[in-house]
Design a protein around this motif. Structure first.
Motif, mmCIF file in Angstrom:
data_model
loop_
_atom_site.group_PDB
_atom_site.id
_atom_site.type_symbol
_atom_site.label_atom_id
_atom_site.label_comp_id
_atom_site.label_asym_id
_atom_site.label_seq_id
_atom_site.Cartn_x
_atom_site.Cartn_y
_atom_site.Cartn_z
ATOM 1 N N ALA A 133 17.231 25.939 26.600
ATOM 2 C CA ALA A 133 17.670 24.848 25.721
ATOM 3 C C ALA A 133 16.823 23.599 25.941
ATOM 4 O O ALA A 133 16.428 22.930 24.975
ATOM 5 C CB ALA A 133 19.141 24.543 25.976
ATOM 6 N N GLN A 134 16.518 23.286 27.185
ATOM 7 C CA GLN A 134 15.737 22.095 27.485
ATOM 8 C C GLN A 134 14.297 22.225 27.007
ATOM 9 O O GLN A 134 13.667 21.232 26.654
ATOM 10 C CB GLN A 134 15.784 21.789 28.980
ATOM 11 N N SER A 135 13.778 23.444 26.999
ATOM 12 C CA SER A 135 12.404 23.642 26.548
ATOM 13 C C SER A 135 12.329 23.784 25.026
ATOM 14 O O SER A 135 11.240 23.917 24.475
ATOM 15 C CB SER A 135 11.789 24.867 27.226
ATOM 16 N N GLY A 136 13.484 23.784 24.353
ATOM 17 C CA GLY A 136 13.496 23.844 22.900
ATOM 18 C C GLY A 136 13.343 25.235 22.331
ATOM 19 O O GLY A 136 13.042 25.396 21.145
ATOM 20 N N GLN A 137 13.545 26.266 23.129
ATOM 21 C CA GLN A 137 13.377 27.635 22.664
ATOM 22 C C GLN A 137 14.637 28.177 21.985
ATOM 23 O O GLN A 137 14.578 29.214 21.346
ATOM 24 C CB GLN A 137 12.971 28.540 23.821
ATOM 25 N N LEU A 138 15.758 27.487 22.124
ATOM 26 C CA LEU A 138 16.985 27.914 21.437
ATOM 27 C C LEU A 138 17.108 27.139 20.134
ATOM 28 O O LEU A 138 17.177 25.923 20.118
ATOM 29 C CB LEU A 138 18.216 27.647 22.317
ATOM 30 N N ARG A 139 17.126 27.858 19.027
ATOM 31 C CA ARG A 139 17.204 27.219 17.714
ATOM 32 C C ARG A 139 18.662 27.099 17.241
ATOM 33 O O ARG A 139 18.976 26.289 16.393
ATOM 34 C CB ARG A 139 16.417 28.026 16.687
ATOM 35 N N GLN A 140 19.518 27.957 17.758
ATOM 36 C CA GLN A 140 20.917 27.985 17.352
ATOM 37 C C GLN A 140 21.781 28.336 18.554
ATOM 38 O O GLN A 140 21.260 28.644 19.621
ATOM 39 C CB GLN A 140 21.116 29.008 16.234
ATOM 40 N N LYS A 141 23.086 28.297 18.355
ATOM 41 C CA LYS A 141 23.987 28.635 19.452
ATOM 42 C C LYS A 141 23.821 30.111 19.820
ATOM 43 O O LYS A 141 23.579 30.963 18.968
ATOM 44 C CB LYS A 141 25.438 28.383 19.053
#
Length: 130
Positions: free
Chosen positions: A82-90
């Motif tokens: 999440a911190q690296s921005g790899q999660l786009r959605q829940k």
């Protein structure tokens, strides 16, 4: 009581007050440390609530009851993603299962290897004496 006795009492009381003050300082540091840990834990929970669907959070909670170490490892991975921005959605429950399988595959089970020495057995010699 003479002046020497009064001076000794004053010194003893002064030392007592100093030691109490030190104890309070250590207690304050410990209390601040606990507050920081609570704040970090609350921040973790908030972030996990933001990135997990309720079903996935429930599953992770059940895993924590059985294997806390594995749940913490999965949480750390999720937070890092999440911190690296790899999660786009829940994260859904199915995605959480995939992540759990990946963690299980990467983790090598500890094995206990027992090596026994081969010892010469003299029991056969006892039968010859009959």
């Amino acid at each position: 009581m003479d002046d020497a006795d009064l001076e000794q009492i004053r010194k003893a009381r002064l030392e007592q007050l100093k030691s109490e003050r030190k104890g309070q300082g250590q207690g304050d540091q410990e209390q601040q440390k606990q507050q920081r840990q609570q704040q970090q834990a609350e921040a973790r929970r908030t972030m996990l609530d933001q990135i997990l669907h309720p079903e996935a959070a429930d599953r992770l909670g059940r895993i924590r009851m059985v294997k806390e170490e594995r749940a913490t490892e999965v949480e750390n991975r999720l937070l890092m993603l999440a911190q690296s921005g790899q999660l786009r959605q829940k994260v859904t429950e199915a995605q959480l299962k995939e992540l759990l399988n990946a963690v299980a595959d990467n983790k090598e089970e500890e094995k206990i290897v027992v090596t026994r020495r081969k010892v010469w057995d003299d029991d056969d010699d006892d039968l010859l004496d009959l």
